[in-house]
Design an enzyme around this catalytic site. Structure first.
Site, PDB file in Angstrom:
ATOM      1  N   ASP A 194      -3.117   2.116  -5.816  1.00  0.00           N
ATOM      2  CA  ASP A 194      -2.266   2.150  -5.229  1.00  0.00           C
ATOM      3  C   ASP A 194      -1.395   1.209  -4.432  1.00  0.00           C
ATOM      4  OD1 ASP A 194      -4.282   2.824  -3.573  1.00  0.00           O
ATOM      5  OD2 ASP A 194      -2.908   4.407  -2.176  1.00  0.00           O
ATOM      6  N   GLU A 195      -2.322  -0.075  -4.652  1.00  0.00           N
ATOM      7  CA  GLU A 195      -2.758  -0.872  -3.563  1.00  0.00           C
ATOM      8  C   GLU A 195      -2.595  -1.718  -4.522  1.00  0.00           C
ATOM      9  OE1 GLU A 195      -4.907  -2.489  -0.485  1.00  0.00           O
ATOM     10  OE2 GLU A 195      -5.970   0.433  -0.928  1.00  0.00           O
TER      11      GLU A 195
ATOM     12  N   ASP B 113       0.912  -1.521   0.222  1.00  0.00           N
ATOM     13  CA  ASP B 113       0.326   0.044  -0.088  1.00  0.00           C
ATOM     14  C   ASP B 113       0.569   0.855   0.216  1.00  0.00           C
ATOM     15  OD1 ASP B 113      -2.019   1.606  -0.178  1.00  0.00           O
ATOM     16  OD2 ASP B 113      -2.791   1.252   2.091  1.00  0.00           O
TER      17      ASP B 113
HETATM   18 MG   LIG Z   1      -2.463   4.282  -0.185  1.00  0.00          MG
END
Ligand SMILES: [Mg+2]
Length: 369
Positions: free
Chosen positions: A113-114, A10
């Site tokens: 974003d993961e 993350d």
């Molecule tokens: Mg994040």
């Protein structure tokens, strides 16, 4: 069957980190990305913010006027307010995902974003090697694009995801299969994906605040608090029996609804209300079919037909309306340019799972509107 070794990566305060790099900003100055605050009179929302702004209690999807009240911009206060630049985020995300996918046996991008990685085979089942790999990935991402990432390692998706939160920002946290109960026990119920504020409150009323309380009281009392559907989901998570699958091969089947407004809408509340309404309808349909979903997507079309969408994979497959609403409103906040008029809103769930006797029903739900 050997335990899987899953990694959840993350990126830390991703949009804000990209803006900070791009504009060469001081990371200690609160940075809020979203609509024009208009000195506290702005009617839009916060898309996201950096850690310094979070110290003031500022959160994604909060009214921008509320963010200004908590931490005003120049000349009244120290905060910087920026409009988002999605082109930059996509570009940075692509570079990170390329690094992650090159280093994982199995790779699944979960959102901008993961990502989830399954590294069981390449690490030969060795958890310490997985931790070393995370350190290496962290360095590669930093060297390539100067972004900070947190990593969690665990035997299930939920464990890996919660572990990536444990040492944010820039941390690595490893949860061995044997340490699962101890790890979960130290968290409030609220930390579990799928246990939202309302469910946590219902548990709290029966004295179940922490997951250690849940282990002690057992599944029956949890069922009394939150109903059998959520109780089953939570209990599987606590037992380490929730999903450990990482797969880029996604089911194309989905259930969604969208609504075109009779006139273009300028009021953000109307757009958010319509999204909630669509989520209620989609969730009802899922439940009637006894199907759960592991992916949610929101879609927005502006006047002039430009369309944006934003999706994320969940740690557990679910049919929880409250969780869908919470996640979807954040996704919407991330992409919504509130200065523009909106023509259409859509909500869709994908990566559907059905019990074996329901598979035939599932097959009839390809891309239904
Ligand atoms: Mg994040």
């Amino acid at each position: 069957m050997r335990e899987r070794i899953l990694i959840h990566c993350d990126l830390d305060a991703f949009f804000a980190a990209v803006e900070t790099l791009h504009h060469n900003l001081d990371p200690d100055v609160p940075l809020i990305i979203g609509s024009d605050p208009k000195n506290g009179q702005g009617r839009g929302i916060v898309s996201t913010c950096n850690y310094a702004a979070r110290e003031f209690g500022i959160r994604s999807a909060m009214p921008i006027s509320e963010a200004w009240r908590r931490c005003p911009g120049q000349p009244l206060g120290p905060a910087l307010y920026h409009r988002g630049t999605h082109r930059l985020y996509r570009h940075a995300s692509n570079r990170v995902m390329a690094i992650l996918s090159q280093h994982a046996g199995k790779f699944e991008q979960a959102s901008i974003d993961e990502a989830y990685l399954d590294v069981t085979e390449q690490c030969g089942g060795d958890w310490n090697r997985a931790e070393g790999l995370c350190r290496q990935l962290q360095q590669l991402i930093m060297a390539d694009i100067s972004l900070s990432a947190s990593f969690g390692i665990g035997p299930t998706r939920v464990a890996a995801k919660m572990a990536s939160e444990a040492r944010k920002p820039g941390g690595i946290f490893l949860v061995h299969p044997g340490g699962l109960q101890e790890f979960f026990s130290s968290h409030p119920c609220r930390a579990v994906p799928g246990i939202g504020p309302k469910a946590a409150q219902m548990l709290g009323e029966l004295g179940i605040m922490m997951l250690s309380d849940a282990y002690r009281e057992g599944p029956d009392l949890i069922t009394d608090a939150v109903g059998s559907r959520r109780a089953k989901m939570l209990w599987r998570i606590l037992e380490g029996d929730s999903s450990n699958e990482v797969s880029a091969l996604r089911s194309r089947k989905s259930i969604g609804k969208e609504r075109t407004f009779s006139h273009d809408v300028k009021e953000t509340e109307v757009v958010f209300d319509m999204l909630e309404n669509l989520i209620t309808q989609v969730t009802r349909k899922l439940r009637n079919l006894e199907i759960t979903a592991r992916n949610v997507e929101v879609k927005l079309r502006y006047r002039g037909f430009e369309t944006v969408s934003h999706a994320r994979s969940l740690a557990v497959s679910m049919d929880d309306e409250e969780t869908f609403k919470r996640i979807a409103s954040r996704l919407l906040a991330n992409v919504y340019d509130t200065t523009r008029s909106v023509r259409l809103v859509g909500f869709r769930v994908g990566d559907l799972e059905a019990p074996p006797n329901r598979q035939a029903t599932l097959d009839t739900f390809s891309e239904e509107e």
